[in-house]
Design a protein around this motif. Structure first.
Motif, PDB file in Angstrom:
ATOM      1  N   GLU A  21       6.217 -65.486 100.818  1.00  0.00           N
ATOM      2  CA  GLU A  21       6.593 -65.679  99.418  1.00  0.00           C
ATOM      3  C   GLU A  21       6.560 -64.361  98.670  1.00  0.00           C
ATOM      4  OE1 GLU A  21       4.770 -68.768  97.174  1.00  0.00           O
ATOM      5  OE2 GLU A  21       4.500 -70.023  98.945  1.00  0.00           O
ATOM      6  N   GLU A  22       7.522 -64.207  97.799  1.00  0.00           N
ATOM      7  CA  GLU A  22       7.602 -63.004  96.981  1.00  0.00           C
ATOM      8  C   GLU A  22       6.702 -63.167  95.753  1.00  0.00           C
ATOM      9  OE1 GLU A  22      11.049 -60.828  94.445  1.00  0.00           O
ATOM     10  OE2 GLU A  22      11.618 -61.710  96.361  1.00  0.00           O
ATOM     11  N   GLU A  23       5.896 -62.163  95.451  1.00  0.00           N
ATOM     12  CA  GLU A  23       5.023 -62.228  94.283  1.00  0.00           C
ATOM     13  C   GLU A  23       5.856 -62.148  93.008  1.00  0.00           C
ATOM     14  OE1 GLU A  23       1.569 -59.790  93.987  1.00  0.00           O
ATOM     15  OE2 GLU A  23       1.299 -59.777  96.155  1.00  0.00           O
ATOM     16  N   GLN A  24       5.490 -62.957  92.066  1.00  0.00           N
ATOM     17  CA  GLN A  24       6.165 -62.920  90.783  1.00  0.00           C
ATOM     18  C   GLN A  24       5.196 -62.341  89.766  1.00  0.00           C
ATOM     19  OE1 GLN A  24       7.774 -66.646  89.607  1.00  0.00           O
ATOM     20  NE2 GLN A  24       9.337 -66.657  91.194  1.00  0.00           N
TER      21      GLN A  24
END
Length: 53
Positions: free
Chosen positions: A2-5
């Motif tokens: 997952e890409e950090e937001q």
């Protein structure tokens, strides 16, 4: 993976600005509701109460 937001500085500044505007508006509304004249309260306190002549 997952890409950090994250939150960007510009977004934070926009939110803080909006909150400051709301606080100003609420303060202004309360000022109108309460009479909007701080000097009136000071003058009222300075006057002698009725019957103290």
């Amino acid at each position: 993976m997952e890409e950090e937001q994250g939150i960007y500085r510009g977004e934070v500044e926009d939110i803080i600005g909006a909150l400051a505007d709301l606080r100003f508006d609420v303060t202004k509304i309360l000022w109108y509701i309460e009479g909007g004249d701080d000097e009136w309260e000071e003058e009222e306190e300075e006057e002698d109460p009725p019957g103290d002549a």
